[in-house]
Design a protein around this motif. Structure first.
Motif, mmCIF file in Angstrom:
data_model
loop_
_atom_site.group_PDB
_atom_site.id
_atom_site.type_symbol
_atom_site.label_atom_id
_atom_site.label_comp_id
_atom_site.label_asym_id
_atom_site.label_seq_id
_atom_site.Cartn_x
_atom_site.Cartn_y
_atom_site.Cartn_z
ATOM 1 N N THR A 42 55.849 68.244 15.078
ATOM 2 C CA THR A 42 55.500 69.639 15.355
ATOM 3 C C THR A 42 54.737 69.756 16.667
ATOM 4 N N VAL A 43 53.717 68.917 16.821
ATOM 5 C CA VAL A 43 52.919 68.933 18.058
ATOM 6 C C VAL A 43 53.783 68.558 19.252
ATOM 7 N N LEU A 44 54.627 67.539 19.078
ATOM 8 C CA LEU A 44 55.504 67.107 20.170
ATOM 9 C C LEU A 44 56.421 68.248 20.620
ATOM 10 N N HIS A 45 57.032 68.928 19.651
ATOM 11 C CA HIS A 45 57.953 70.021 19.981
ATOM 12 C C HIS A 45 57.217 71.165 20.683
ATOM 13 N N ALA A 52 58.456 73.000 29.103
ATOM 14 C CA ALA A 52 59.799 73.344 29.590
ATOM 15 C C ALA A 52 60.045 74.848 29.609
ATOM 16 N N GLY A 53 59.232 75.604 28.883
ATOM 17 C CA GLY A 53 59.460 77.046 28.787
ATOM 18 C C GLY A 53 60.653 77.384 27.931
ATOM 19 N N SER A 54 61.081 76.419 27.107
ATOM 20 C CA SER A 54 62.244 76.615 26.238
ATOM 21 C C SER A 54 62.123 75.680 25.046
ATOM 22 N N SER A 55 62.674 76.088 23.908
ATOM 23 C CA SER A 55 62.617 75.256 22.709
ATOM 24 C C SER A 55 63.867 74.398 22.537
ATOM 25 N N LYS A 56 64.815 74.487 23.473
ATOM 26 C CA LYS A 56 66.074 73.754 23.354
ATOM 27 C C LYS A 56 65.901 72.286 23.765
ATOM 28 N N THR A 57 66.550 71.399 23.000
ATOM 29 C CA THR A 57 66.437 69.967 23.247
ATOM 30 C C THR A 57 66.946 69.580 24.627
ATOM 31 N N GLU A 58 68.074 70.193 25.049
ATOM 32 C CA GLU A 58 68.631 69.836 26.357
ATOM 33 C C GLU A 58 67.685 70.193 27.498
ATOM 34 N N VAL A 256 65.906 55.804 12.168
ATOM 35 C CA VAL A 256 66.335 56.796 11.157
ATOM 36 C C VAL A 256 65.555 58.091 11.310
ATOM 37 N N THR A 257 64.264 57.981 11.592
ATOM 38 C CA THR A 257 63.426 59.166 11.773
ATOM 39 C C THR A 257 63.908 60.006 12.950
ATOM 40 N N PHE A 258 64.207 59.366 14.057
ATOM 41 C CA PHE A 258 64.679 60.095 15.239
ATOM 42 C C PHE A 258 66.020 60.775 14.985
ATOM 43 N N VAL A 259 66.951 60.065 14.331
ATOM 44 C CA VAL A 259 68.263 60.651 14.042
ATOM 45 C C VAL A 259 68.107 61.862 13.116
ATOM 46 N N ALA A 260 67.294 61.698 12.066
ATOM 47 C CA ALA A 260 67.070 62.811 11.137
ATOM 48 C C ALA A 260 66.435 63.996 11.859
ATOM 49 N N TYR A 261 65.470 63.725 12.723
ATOM 50 C CA TYR A 261 64.806 64.794 13.474
ATOM 51 C C TYR A 261 65.791 65.537 14.369
ATOM 52 N N GLU A 262 66.657 64.800 15.065
ATOM 53 C CA GLU A 262 67.623 65.431 15.968
ATOM 54 C C GLU A 262 68.559 66.362 15.196
ATOM 55 N N TYR A 263 69.090 65.880 14.081
ATOM 56 C CA TYR A 263 70.055 66.683 13.331
ATOM 57 C C TYR A 263 69.397 67.863 12.617
ATOM 58 N N ILE A 264 68.206 67.654 12.088
ATOM 59 C CA ILE A 264 67.503 68.756 11.415
ATOM 60 C C ILE A 264 67.085 69.812 12.433
ATOM 61 N N SER A 265 66.649 69.372 13.618
ATOM 62 C CA SER A 265 66.274 70.315 14.681
ATOM 63 C C SER A 265 67.468 71.159 15.109
ATOM 64 N N ASP A 266 68.633 70.496 15.300
ATOM 65 C CA ASP A 266 69.835 71.227 15.685
ATOM 66 C C ASP A 266 70.254 72.209 14.600
ATOM 67 N N TRP A 267 70.135 71.772 13.352
ATOM 68 C CA TRP A 267 70.509 72.641 12.229
ATOM 69 C C TRP A 267 69.594 73.867 12.148
ATOM 70 N N LEU A 268 68.293 73.642 12.314
ATOM 71 C CA LEU A 268 67.342 74.762 12.273
ATOM 72 C C LEU A 268 67.548 75.705 13.456
ATOM 73 N N GLU A 269 67.839 75.113 14.625
ATOM 74 C CA GLU A 269 68.069 75.928 15.819
ATOM 75 C C GLU A 269 69.301 76.820 15.633
ATOM 76 N N THR A 270 70.360 76.248 15.023
ATOM 77 C CA THR A 270 71.573 77.027 14.738
ATOM 78 C C THR A 270 71.306 78.099 13.692
ATOM 79 N N LEU A 271 70.498 77.742 12.729
ATOM 80 C CA LEU A 271 70.194 78.669 11.630
ATOM 81 C C LEU A 271 69.384 79.866 12.110
ATOM 82 N N LEU A 272 68.499 79.644 13.088
ATOM 83 C CA LEU A 272 67.601 80.695 13.540
ATOM 84 C C LEU A 272 68.166 81.527 14.683
ATOM 85 N N THR A 273 69.301 81.124 15.254
ATOM 86 C CA THR A 273 69.886 81.881 16.351
ATOM 87 C C THR A 273 70.991 82.805 15.878
#
Length: 273
Positions: A42-45, A52-58, A256-273
């Motif tokens: 959470t703190v990292l994000h 970056a002025g943006s919440s997108k991973t890219e 495993v933690t990083f992979v789970a974080y990447e996919y959950i972040s993408d899923w939440l980002e898709t869900l909230l947009t």
């Protein structure tokens, strides 16, 4: 009624895991990693989003590599402050051997509070912070660096087989490799500090000598004294005790933690947009 059910469920978990040698200390480990990971990511994000002025991973990957290391270090500090007592209890329960000094996490907690007070729950806190700054910084910073390298490799690979715009997106296996490499690098470099931290955490633990020499209370004045004493008495190998089991645990766990974080972040980002 709900509280009683939760307490009963926790008790069952504790009884099951604490009776299994390989899972000794697993309940406090779970209680450590859940808040630790939640706070850390959470703190990292938030830090990366602010920079970056943006919440997108890219967009986060466009940040300076130095910011990745700095953000990771701050996130690790925040997570450590919020979950440290569970780290202490986990280390004590896993280090006590047989016959056990503490049968449950609750008995360990009460004895520490009785003999050492609240300060006892933060034994080794200073060396832990000193350890976590380079460890978390290296882990997150090198993970982003490895991701950039892997994306560059994908662009190069696809540019040779297709005239279309190269696809630089990473597969789950590539993300796993990046996380594995980052966890290995961070742990290999920072393991001596982890050894010092654990020496402070098990000070005064009345375990059987066959599980390792007892560390008496006030053996070490501070972390610098501990480093010097370990080097003087045990040599360089003393600072790398347990390095291989530690790598076997931390590298795949981090991946495993990083992979789970990447996919959950993408899923939440898709869900909230």
């Amino acid at each position: 009624m709900v509280l009683q059910n939760i307490q009963a469920f926790y008790k069952l978990l504790e009884i099951f895991f604490e009776r299994k040698g390989f899972w000794r200390g697993n309940v406090p480990a779970l209680l450590l990693y859940m808040p630790y990971t939640a706070i850390q990511f959470t703190v990292l994000h938030k830090l990366k989003t602010f920079a970056a002025g943006s919440s997108k991973t890219e967009d986060h990957l466009q940040l300076s590599p130095y910011l990745s290391y700095f953000s990771g270090a701050l996130a690790g500090c925040a997570a450590t402050i919020g979950s440290y007592p569970f780290d202490l209890l986990r280390t004590i329960l896993a280090s006590q051997g047989e016959p056990r000094v503490y049968t449950t996490m609750r008995s360990a907690f009460l004895d520490i509070m009785k003999t050492r007070g609240v300060r006892g729950l933060y034994a080794g806190f200073s060396p832990t912070l000193v350890e976590i700054i380079p460890y978390a910084g290296l882990q997150f910073g090198s993970y982003d660096t490895f991701k950039r390298w892997m994306m560059a490799w994908n662009r190069y690979r696809f540019s040779n087989i297709s005239s279309m715009r190269p696809d630089d997106s990473l597969s789950s296996f590539q993300l796993f490799l990046c996380g594995f490499a980052a966890g290995t690098c961070a742990k290999a470099i920072c393991h001596p500090l982890d050894v010092v931290k654990k020496r402070f955490q098990i000070e005064g633990l009345r375990r059987h000598p066959k599980y390792g020499a007892r560390v008496e209370n006030q053996t070490y004045k501070n972390m610098y004294h501990a480093l010097w004493q370990i080097l003087h008495v045990e040599g360089w190998p003393g600072l790398y005790k347990g390095i291989f089991p530690s790598l076997i645990k931390s590298a795949p766990a981090g991946a495993v933690t990083f992979v789970a974080y990447e996919y959950i972040s993408d899923w939440l980002e898709t869900l909230l947009t």
